[in-house]
Design a protein around this motif. Structure first.
Motif, PDB file in Angstrom:
ATOM      1  N   ASP A  83      47.363  62.102  67.987  1.00  0.00           N
ATOM      2  CA  ASP A  83      48.188  63.149  67.373  1.00  0.00           C
ATOM      3  C   ASP A  83      47.778  64.523  67.901  1.00  0.00           C
ATOM      4  OD1 ASP A  83      46.257  64.622  65.567  1.00  0.00           O
ATOM      5  OD2 ASP A  83      46.114  62.672  64.600  1.00  0.00           O
ATOM      6  N   ASN A  84      48.655  65.492  67.714  1.00  0.00           N
ATOM      7  CA  ASN A  84      48.369  66.863  68.126  1.00  0.00           C
ATOM      8  C   ASN A  84      48.028  67.737  66.922  1.00  0.00           C
ATOM      9  OD1 ASN A  84      50.991  66.972  67.060  1.00  0.00           O
ATOM     10  ND2 ASN A  84      51.613  68.636  68.410  1.00  0.00           N
ATOM     11  N   GLY A  85      47.429  67.123  65.912  1.00  0.00           N
ATOM     12  CA  GLY A  85      47.011  67.861  64.722  1.00  0.00           C
ATOM     13  C   GLY A  85      45.790  68.726  65.012  1.00  0.00           C
ATOM     14  N   PRO A  86      45.196  69.278  63.968  1.00  0.00           N
ATOM     15  CA  PRO A  86      44.077  70.205  64.143  1.00  0.00           C
ATOM     16  C   PRO A  86      42.735  69.530  64.438  1.00  0.00           C
ATOM     17  CG  PRO A  86      44.557  69.940  61.823  1.00  0.00           C
ATOM     18  CD  PRO A  86      45.607  69.162  62.574  1.00  0.00           C
ATOM     19  N   GLY A  87      42.698  68.211  64.491  1.00  0.00           N
ATOM     20  CA  GLY A  87      41.425  67.511  64.673  1.00  0.00           C
ATOM     21  C   GLY A  87      40.713  67.358  63.345  1.00  0.00           C
ATOM     22  N   ILE A  88      39.611  66.646  63.397  1.00  0.00           N
ATOM     23  CA  ILE A  88      38.850  66.363  62.181  1.00  0.00           C
ATOM     24  C   ILE A  88      37.569  67.189  62.201  1.00  0.00           C
ATOM     25  CG2 ILE A  88      37.685  64.555  60.854  1.00  0.00           C
ATOM     26  CD1 ILE A  88      39.606  62.551  62.313  1.00  0.00           C
ATOM     27  N   PRO A  89      37.319  67.980  61.163  1.00  0.00           N
ATOM     28  CA  PRO A  89      36.103  68.791  61.126  1.00  0.00           C
ATOM     29  C   PRO A  89      34.845  67.917  61.213  1.00  0.00           C
ATOM     30  CG  PRO A  89      37.608  69.429  59.363  1.00  0.00           C
ATOM     31  CD  PRO A  89      38.153  68.178  59.987  1.00  0.00           C
ATOM     32  N   GLU A  90      33.831  68.456  61.840  1.00  0.00           N
ATOM     33  CA  GLU A  90      32.597  67.708  62.084  1.00  0.00           C
ATOM     34  C   GLU A  90      31.956  67.174  60.808  1.00  0.00           C
ATOM     35  OE1 GLU A  90      28.399  68.595  64.271  1.00  0.00           O
ATOM     36  OE2 GLU A  90      30.170  69.545  65.127  1.00  0.00           O
ATOM     37  N   ASP A  91      32.031  67.943  59.715  1.00  0.00           N
ATOM     38  CA  ASP A  91      31.400  67.494  58.463  1.00  0.00           C
ATOM     39  C   ASP A  91      32.153  66.326  57.814  1.00  0.00           C
ATOM     40  OD1 ASP A  91      33.533  69.291  57.929  1.00  0.00           O
ATOM     41  OD2 ASP A  91      32.747  69.710  55.927  1.00  0.00           O
ATOM     42  N   VAL A  92      33.374  66.056  58.271  1.00  0.00           N
ATOM     43  CA  VAL A  92      34.194  64.979  57.723  1.00  0.00           C
ATOM     44  C   VAL A  92      34.072  63.703  58.558  1.00  0.00           C
ATOM     45  CG1 VAL A  92      36.589  64.304  57.233  1.00  0.00           C
ATOM     46  CG2 VAL A  92      35.809  66.611  56.666  1.00  0.00           C
TER      47      VAL A  92
END
Length: 150
Positions: A83-92
């Motif tokens: 997907d071209n979403g915002p990505g997953i934050p590192e803490d998640v």
């Protein structure tokens, strides 16, 4: 369990999103017939869960792009959902497959935990790569029960 043709199952999952004007879901069809041993409803649930997560990751104001593809190596099929979403934050990232973990305001947080359990039950693997600001790719690797043939 039954012998399932992977391409037709992926097409069915992708078609569910064909009328959504906020996202464009494409499937890069694999030229050969790919057969896996699995449960049809479970595998369809896996694909629709990952597609739904990809859709929900894309901010409402942006045009979503989700690409689904299949590659074959070592008698295994690897399905990618990007997907071209915002990505997953590192803490998640490290919590993604934990039961009851969710970043959404609704839902149980069981989707990815269930997805992982289903894939591993059928002797497969699931993992993801993400880059904040660029998007996420989920990978599902499943053993083929018959060599890929056209």
């Amino acid at each position: 369990p039954e012998e399932l043709e992977l391409g037709s199952l992926l097409r069915k999952a992708v078609e569910l999103y064909s009328t959504d004007s906020n996202i464009n879901v494409t499937l890069a069809a694999y030229p050969d017939t790919l057969v896996v041993l699995s449960d049809k409803s479970q595998l369809l649930r896996v694909f629709t869960n990952l597609l739904e997560n990809a859709k929900q990751a894309i901010p409402p104001a942006e045009q979503g792009i989700i690409n689904v593809a299949v590659a074959v190596a070592d008698n295994c099929a690897t399905i990618t959902i990007t997907d071209n979403g915002p990505g997953i934050p590192e803490d998640v990232v490290r919590k993604m497959f934990q039961p009851y973990f969710t970043t959404k305001t609704s839902g149980t947080g069981l989707g990815l935990a269930m997805t992982k359990k289903i894939i591993e039950f059928w002797k497969g693997e699931i993992w993801f790569e993400t880059e904040e600001g660029k998007g996420t790719t989920f990978y599902i690797k499943l053993p083929l029960i018959k060599p890929a043939v056209a």
